[in-house]
Each structure stands twice: as C-alpha cells, then as structure tokens.
Design an enzyme around this catalytic site. Sequence first.
Site, short mmCIF file in Angstrom:
data_model
loop_
_atom_site.label_atom_id
_atom_site.label_comp_id
_atom_site.label_asym_id
_atom_site.label_seq_id
_atom_site.Cartn_x
_atom_site.Cartn_y
_atom_site.Cartn_z
N SER A 24 43.06 25.53 73.88
CA SER A 24 42.67 25.82 72.55
C SER A 24 42.23 24.24 71.96
O SER A 24 41.17 24.27 71.13
CB SER A 24 43.52 26.40 71.58
N ARG A 28 38.50 22.49 70.92
CA ARG A 28 38.28 21.97 69.25
C ARG A 28 38.14 20.59 69.18
O ARG A 28 37.19 20.09 68.25
CB ARG A 28 39.49 22.68 68.58
N GLY A 95 35.49 32.17 76.70
CA GLY A 95 34.96 33.00 75.61
C GLY A 95 35.48 32.31 74.43
O GLY A 95 34.66 32.62 73.34
N ARG A 123 32.00 40.60 77.57
CA ARG A 123 33.29 40.56 76.42
C ARG A 123 32.56 40.70 75.02
O ARG A 123 31.58 40.10 75.03
CB ARG A 123 33.92 39.20 76.56
N SER A 168 42.08 37.60 65.80
CA SER A 168 41.46 36.61 66.59
C SER A 168 41.17 35.34 66.11
O SER A 168 40.36 34.97 65.08
CB SER A 168 40.08 37.17 67.03
N GLN A 170 39.70 32.87 67.64
CA GLN A 170 38.30 32.66 68.06
C GLN A 170 37.33 32.94 66.76
O GLN A 170 36.53 32.11 66.41
CB GLN A 170 37.76 33.11 69.25
N ASP A 316 48.23 35.37 75.27
CA ASP A 316 47.66 34.92 76.47
C ASP A 316 49.00 34.91 77.50
O ASP A 316 49.25 34.82 78.70
CB ASP A 316 47.22 33.56 76.48
N ARG A 347 43.25 43.24 80.60
CA ARG A 347 44.63 42.78 81.26
C ARG A 347 45.53 43.92 80.97
O ARG A 347 46.59 43.71 81.41
CB ARG A 347 44.91 41.42 80.27
N ARG A 389 44.82 33.70 84.30
CA ARG A 389 46.25 33.97 84.20
C ARG A 389 46.77 34.90 84.91
O ARG A 389 47.82 35.03 85.30
CB ARG A 389 46.35 34.37 82.60
C1 S3P Z 1 42.00 31.37 71.57
C2 S3P Z 1 42.38 32.57 71.00
C3 S3P Z 1 42.69 33.72 71.68
C4 S3P Z 1 42.97 33.46 73.15
C5 S3P Z 1 42.26 32.44 73.95
C6 S3P Z 1 42.04 31.23 72.95
C7 S3P Z 1 41.58 30.34 70.75
O1 S3P Z 1 41.46 34.70 71.91
O2 S3P Z 1 43.43 34.67 73.85
O3 S3P Z 1 42.77 32.20 75.14
O4 S3P Z 1 41.33 29.22 71.39
O5 S3P Z 1 41.22 30.66 69.65
P1 S3P Z 1 41.42 35.64 70.73
O6 S3P Z 1 40.84 34.85 69.34
O7 S3P Z 1 40.18 36.74 71.20
O8 S3P Z 1 42.57 36.57 70.37
#
Ligand code: S3P
Length: 430
Positions: A24, A28, A95, A123, A168, A170, A316, A347, A389
């Site tokens: 993550s 970023r 994602g 997704r 989320s 993300q 995760d 999952r 994973r």
């Molecule tokens: C992430 C947020 C999570 C996580 C993903 C990385 C991120 O997803 O499962 O592996 O970097 O912000 P979600 O925001 O969909 O929960």
Amino acid sequence: MEKVQLNTTKSALTGEITVPGDKSISHRAVIFGSLAKGTTTITHFLDGEDCLTTIKAFQAMGVRVEQKEDKVVIQSDGIAGLKEPFMPIDLGNSGTTARLLLGVLAGLPFHTTLFGDQSLTIRPMDRIRDPLLEMGAQIDGRNNGSYLPIAVRGQSLTGITFYPPVKSAQVKSGVLLAGLLANGETSVIETTKTRDHTENMLTAFGGEIAVEGNKVTVQGKQSLTGTEIEVPGDISSAAFFIVAALLVPGSELTIKNVGLNPTRTGLLDVLQEMKADLSITETKRMGGESIGDIKIKYSELIGADVAGDVIPRMIDELPILALLATQAKGKTVIRDAEELRYKETDRIASVVNILNTLGGKVEATKDGMIIEGETPLSGGQADSDGDHRLGMMIAIASLICQDEVILTNADAIKISYPGFFEDLATLQSN
Ligand code: S3P
C-alpha cells in the site's frame, strides 16, 4: 500455469528476516512522487508486479521513473506536467492502482482508458465511480463504469463530503486524491477507520490534511514537493511467516522493520487473543508510520471470534488466519468480512475451498467463515487461482500437511512477494 510441488521440508523457521516493502505504501509513494514537483527517492520499494503497474501508469503519463529492485527515483514536474497517455493503461491485477488512479485521472485535463486482467475486470469500480461522479467526473465503461475497461475524461472537480458505504481504504484514498485536484474542500467520513497511509504520505510530501477521528479533510489545488520515502516491511507479507512460525514446532523468528501502523495490526491483536507467544517492539517512526520488530514463537493456540472494527485492520490477513485457525483448539468464527468476496478472488469461497481440499473443516457464511480446530491437514492439489495471498497460504499450509501439496498457479505470488520461496527456505535452513 506454474505448478510447484511443496512440502519438501517441514523444518522449523528460525532466525531473523526483513520482508519486502509495504504494498500500500509503495503504491502511494509512486503516486505522490509523480504528483509532486521535484525528485522523490523511494527505498525498500516493493518490487512486485502490482507496484510496477503503478510505476508504468505514471511513466505512460510522462513521469520519469527509474526503478532498480527496491530503489525508485521519480522526477516530476508536478500535476501540471502529467500528459495524456497514447495507449490504454494496463492495470494488471492491481485493485489499488485502479481505485487510486481513477481518483487522480478524474481531475486531470485529458482522456485515459484503463483495463486490467481477468480478475481485476470483474472487481467493482462503482464504489469509487460514484463519489467521483458526484465531484463532477466524467467516467464511462462497462456497465456504466462499474467495471473495467473504463475511460475517464478529466474534468474540473468540486470537493464533496463523502460517507463511504463500504469500508475501503482504496475508495477513501481515491476520493482524497481527487479532492487534492478539486476546487474547494473534500471530506471523507468513515464508520470504521481504514488504513491511513494516504493521509500520512500527503503530509510527508508537504500537503495539508486535517484528521479528526474518522473524518479526513483535504483542501483542493495543493501543490506537493518531492521527498524521500523509506517503505517499511509489509505486515501483510510478514503475516505468512508469523503464522508459519506459530504452526511449525520449534520455530522462533524475528521479523525486523515491519510497518506497525495501528490501522494494519489487527492480526497481531487477534493472535494475542489466541494466546500466541509474540512480542512487538516499536523501533522508529517515519513519515507518520510506526515501524518495529515482531518476535514470534511456536505456540498452542485457541480459537477466536473475529468480527467488527478489527476486520478492516486485517482484511488481507484473513486467509492466512483461517489456515492458522484450523490448528487452534476450538472454533474460530470470522464475521463482518463480506468485503473478502471482492478481493483478487472471492476469498470466502476460495479459502474455504482450498482449506477443505487440504483436509480442513471450514464452512463459508455470507460474511465470513467458521473454522473447526484442531483439524490435522492431509494435503492435495490446490490452486492459487491467480490470487497471491492464496498462493502463499497454500505454501504455508504445506508445512503442516501430512502428505504432499501441489500448488498450481504459484506465479501469482510475485504480485506482492517475489522472493517468498527463497525467504521461506532461508528461514528453514537457519
Ligand atoms: C488497500 C486496501 C485494501 C486492501 C488492499 C490494499 C490499499 O483494499 O485489501 O490489498 O492499499 O488501500 P480495500 O480498500 O478494497 O479494502
């Protein structure tokens, strides 16, 4: 389809290790480094496929990014310097790149098309599309932009106050990034706090952000300045060796320089509840992130009830926790985790299917699973289904299976942990 025969050694895991950089935070760092003016240097960057996807996306927009293993140097002219890419951008399996990049692209003055692999293509993107549309974005794609491929025609955006219907990070991050490019103020108000690396990193790049409890506010039209980022070890990768050490008798392991951001350490809290012999020492703080060492010893565990606010803090890690729970005394119940159904695979379905194939007693529920421990695992053939994973969960399972385990689609592990098998072998040879 790479097929790997596992289970050649069942030796204890001992010694010290550092795991690759946090996924993550690596994503970023590239995003903010590309939006910032000047030079950004990233060390201990995760050299895995997902993060390389983010690098390629910004290179396609004209940012100069040089990467050699875990060192990345970005030179950017800032937001105004980003250019319309010639070609559609391939997001592979990532994602995080998709959701965060959509937030950025919505506010840039050009047209972009995004597509991904088979897993990413199914997704949901409506979770980020909806708030961006509210900010004035122009987004189109399959099923009105609910799924990739998606085309974005960047617009002048207006800040909003957004209450995310899904927990989320993300989505929160995508909206905050759009907010950075928008006019006015953007707030995201969460019911449960999700990982806050975007917030921390914005500050590290000289941006301003106000955090009050679960409310995060950014002012639009900020300019950022390049900086140096050292990425902590990924606790989501460390989780596989933490669980391996707990499962294999005689193991005693130290994982150094792991990110210990409290929005990510749910697994450690649950393990303590399960009576794991584990100690955590914070060694430094950097860029708003806490970093430290985790010591872990083989332990006899009891089952736990895992639900509520801890779920986003370990989303995760739930697959590897499920494996561990097969060996804990009593039942483990995971609830409030329906989000697992929208990951690289569903999952809930895939973890239940794999663990049962290997001899476990696991039942799927709508929002989680029920795991019966202590159930000895036998072995068999299990497929990662392209989910990194799950690939690592199967590899760790093989350490306690009585018979042989064959892992198919092992290649997926490279998405977040290219040196996984080498590191496992090192820990077993100490
Ligand atoms: C992430 C947020 C999570 C996580 C993903 C990385 C991120 O997803 O499962 O592996 O970097 O912000 P979600 O925001 O969909 O929960």
